[in-house]
Design a protein around this motif. Structure first.
Motif, PDB file in Angstrom:
ATOM      1  N   GLY A   1       0.716  -0.979  -0.533  1.00  0.00           N
ATOM      2  CA  GLY A   1       0.032  -0.271   0.083  1.00  0.00           C
ATOM      3  C   GLY A   1       1.090   1.416   0.174  1.00  0.00           C
ATOM      4  O   GLY A   1       0.031   2.080   0.327  1.00  0.00           O
ATOM      5  N   GLY A   2       1.725   0.988  -0.072  1.00  0.00           N
ATOM      6  CA  GLY A   2       3.190   2.366  -0.276  1.00  0.00           C
ATOM      7  C   GLY A   2       2.985   2.947  -1.225  1.00  0.00           C
ATOM      8  O   GLY A   2       2.391   2.912  -1.840  1.00  0.00           O
ATOM      9  N   ALA A   3       4.700   3.715  -1.577  1.00  0.00           N
ATOM     10  CA  ALA A   3       4.318   4.244  -2.701  1.00  0.00           C
ATOM     11  C   ALA A   3       4.688   3.439  -4.091  1.00  0.00           C
ATOM     12  O   ALA A   3       4.822   2.786  -4.068  1.00  0.00           O
ATOM     13  CB  ALA A   3       5.518   5.737  -2.786  1.00  0.00           C
TER      14      ALA A   3
ATOM     15  N   SER B   1      -3.132  -8.365  -3.630  1.00  0.00           N
ATOM     16  CA  SER B   1      -4.574  -7.604  -3.603  1.00  0.00           C
ATOM     17  C   SER B   1      -4.444  -5.739  -3.113  1.00  0.00           C
ATOM     18  O   SER B   1      -3.592  -6.024  -2.039  1.00  0.00           O
ATOM     19  CB  SER B   1      -5.196  -8.178  -2.646  1.00  0.00           C
ATOM     20  OG  SER B   1      -6.546  -7.528  -3.401  1.00  0.00           O
ATOM     21  N   SER B   2      -5.239  -4.921  -3.752  1.00  0.00           N
ATOM     22  CA  SER B   2      -4.598  -4.055  -3.068  1.00  0.00           C
ATOM     23  C   SER B   2      -3.291  -2.976  -3.267  1.00  0.00           C
ATOM     24  O   SER B   2      -2.965  -2.625  -2.453  1.00  0.00           O
ATOM     25  CB  SER B   2      -5.392  -3.370  -1.836  1.00  0.00           C
ATOM     26  OG  SER B   2      -6.851  -4.511  -1.560  1.00  0.00           O
ATOM     27  N   ILE B   3      -3.005  -4.015  -4.095  1.00  0.00           N
ATOM     28  CA  ILE B   3      -1.592  -2.870  -3.941  1.00  0.00           C
ATOM     29  C   ILE B   3      -1.663  -1.322  -5.467  1.00  0.00           C
ATOM     30  O   ILE B   3      -2.442  -1.388  -6.077  1.00  0.00           O
ATOM     31  CB  ILE B   3      -0.610  -3.598  -5.104  1.00  0.00           C
ATOM     32  CG1 ILE B   3      -0.188  -5.291  -4.312  1.00  0.00           C
ATOM     33  CG2 ILE B   3       0.925  -3.385  -5.626  1.00  0.00           C
ATOM     34  CD1 ILE B   3      -0.133  -5.298  -2.895  1.00  0.00           C
TER      35      ILE B   3
ATOM     36  N   THR C   1      -8.527  -3.187  -9.008  1.00  0.00           N
ATOM     37  CA  THR C   1      -7.891  -2.237 -10.061  1.00  0.00           C
ATOM     38  C   THR C   1      -6.320  -1.470  -9.332  1.00  0.00           C
ATOM     39  O   THR C   1      -5.879  -2.947  -9.159  1.00  0.00           O
ATOM     40  CB  THR C   1      -9.096  -0.945  -8.187  1.00  0.00           C
ATOM     41  OG1 THR C   1      -7.936  -1.486  -7.547  1.00  0.00           O
ATOM     42  CG2 THR C   1     -10.480  -1.550  -8.192  1.00  0.00           C
ATOM     43  N   ASN C   2      -6.070  -0.731 -10.193  1.00  0.00           N
ATOM     44  CA  ASN C   2      -5.060  -0.209 -10.126  1.00  0.00           C
ATOM     45  C   ASN C   2      -4.035  -1.574 -11.207  1.00  0.00           C
ATOM     46  O   ASN C   2      -4.340  -2.435 -11.283  1.00  0.00           O
ATOM     47  CB  ASN C   2      -3.783  -0.202  -8.840  1.00  0.00           C
ATOM     48  CG  ASN C   2      -5.167   0.652  -8.212  1.00  0.00           C
ATOM     49  OD1 ASN C   2      -5.117   1.532  -8.613  1.00  0.00           O
ATOM     50  ND2 ASN C   2      -4.743   0.374  -6.907  1.00  0.00           N
ATOM     51  N   ALA C   3      -3.450  -0.417 -12.076  1.00  0.00           N
ATOM     52  CA  ALA C   3      -1.941  -1.341 -12.952  1.00  0.00           C
ATOM     53  C   ALA C   3      -1.311  -2.058 -12.556  1.00  0.00           C
ATOM     54  O   ALA C   3      -0.324  -1.346 -11.515  1.00  0.00           O
ATOM     55  CB  ALA C   3      -1.911  -0.433 -13.977  1.00  0.00           C
TER      56      ALA C   3
ATOM     57  N   LEU D   1      -6.425  -9.634 -11.944  1.00  0.00           N
ATOM     58  CA  LEU D   1      -5.056  -8.822 -12.635  1.00  0.00           C
ATOM     59  C   LEU D   1      -5.077  -8.189 -13.594  1.00  0.00           C
ATOM     60  O   LEU D   1      -5.604  -8.598 -14.639  1.00  0.00           O
ATOM     61  CB  LEU D   1      -3.911  -9.680 -12.404  1.00  0.00           C
ATOM     62  CG  LEU D   1      -2.746  -9.487 -12.871  1.00  0.00           C
ATOM     63  CD1 LEU D   1      -2.310  -8.752 -11.237  1.00  0.00           C
ATOM     64  CD2 LEU D   1      -1.590 -10.254 -13.447  1.00  0.00           C
ATOM     65  N   THR D   2      -5.496  -7.106 -13.273  1.00  0.00           N
ATOM     66  CA  THR D   2      -4.986  -6.030 -14.181  1.00  0.00           C
ATOM     67  C   THR D   2      -3.664  -5.209 -15.379  1.00  0.00           C
ATOM     68  O   THR D   2      -3.779  -4.661 -15.733  1.00  0.00           O
ATOM     69  CB  THR D   2      -5.520  -4.855 -13.955  1.00  0.00           C
ATOM     70  OG1 THR D   2      -4.690  -4.128 -12.265  1.00  0.00           O
ATOM     71  CG2 THR D   2      -7.050  -4.463 -13.130  1.00  0.00           C
TER      72      THR D   2
END
Length: 161
Positions: A26-28, A47-49, A81-83, A109-110
């Motif tokens: 979940g960091g930068a 998950s949730s990266i 979500t998120n690439a 996976l996106t």
């Protein structure tokens, strides 16, 4: 951008990939590298990266370290979500014939998933279970020089339902 490297295993920065993912996920945004320096026991979820993050999980140069687990999935990818791209190299996933339904369960996976020179063995169901949501959203699932054996069902299972 340079890879931000952490060591995983006995004497490493983190004892498990789960602990590493909790710290860096979940960091930068950036390129995150997990280098296995010993065999470990772990079942982990991607998950949730953070968006714009790439993950590289590999054994130290010249080695193929082993991950063992008795969880339903040893590596569960559910990135909705998120690439994100995931690269796994020179790692052995051994379910020991106990409990692990599938060594890898790719649900969503996106970004691309690549595995190179990996061994998946001894599970009670599938080596790799790729769900239809992953196939619909993942640009590429690439397996290069991987060995999959000792599973009671298919080595690679794709659910198109």
């Amino acid at each position: 951008m340079a890879w931000i490297k952490s060591t995983i295993g006995s004497g490493g920065n983190y004892s498990t990939i789960s602990a590493w993912l909790a710290a860096v996920g979940g960091g930068a945004a950036g390129d995150k590298e997990a280098e296995l320096i010993s065999d470990i026991s772990d079942a982990f979820t991607v998950s949730s990266i953070t968006a714009g993050t790439n993950l590289w999980i590999h054994s130290a140069s010249g080695h193929r370290y082993k991950i063992t687990a008795t969880a339903a999935q040893m590596m569960y990818i559910n990135q909705t979500t998120n690439a994100l791209s995931v690269l796994v190299e020179d790692v052995e996933f051994d379910a020991n014939g106990t409990g692990a339904d599938s060594a890898w369960y790719i649900r969503r996976l996106t970004g691309p998933f690549t595995a190179r020179r990996c061994i998946l063995r001894n599970g009670t169901s599938y080596g790799i279970d790729i769900e239809n949501a992953a196939l619909a959203n993942t640009p590429d699932v690439t397996l290069e020089n991987c060995l999959i054996y000792g599973f009671s069902s298919e080595g690679i299972y794709c659910n198109f339902a």
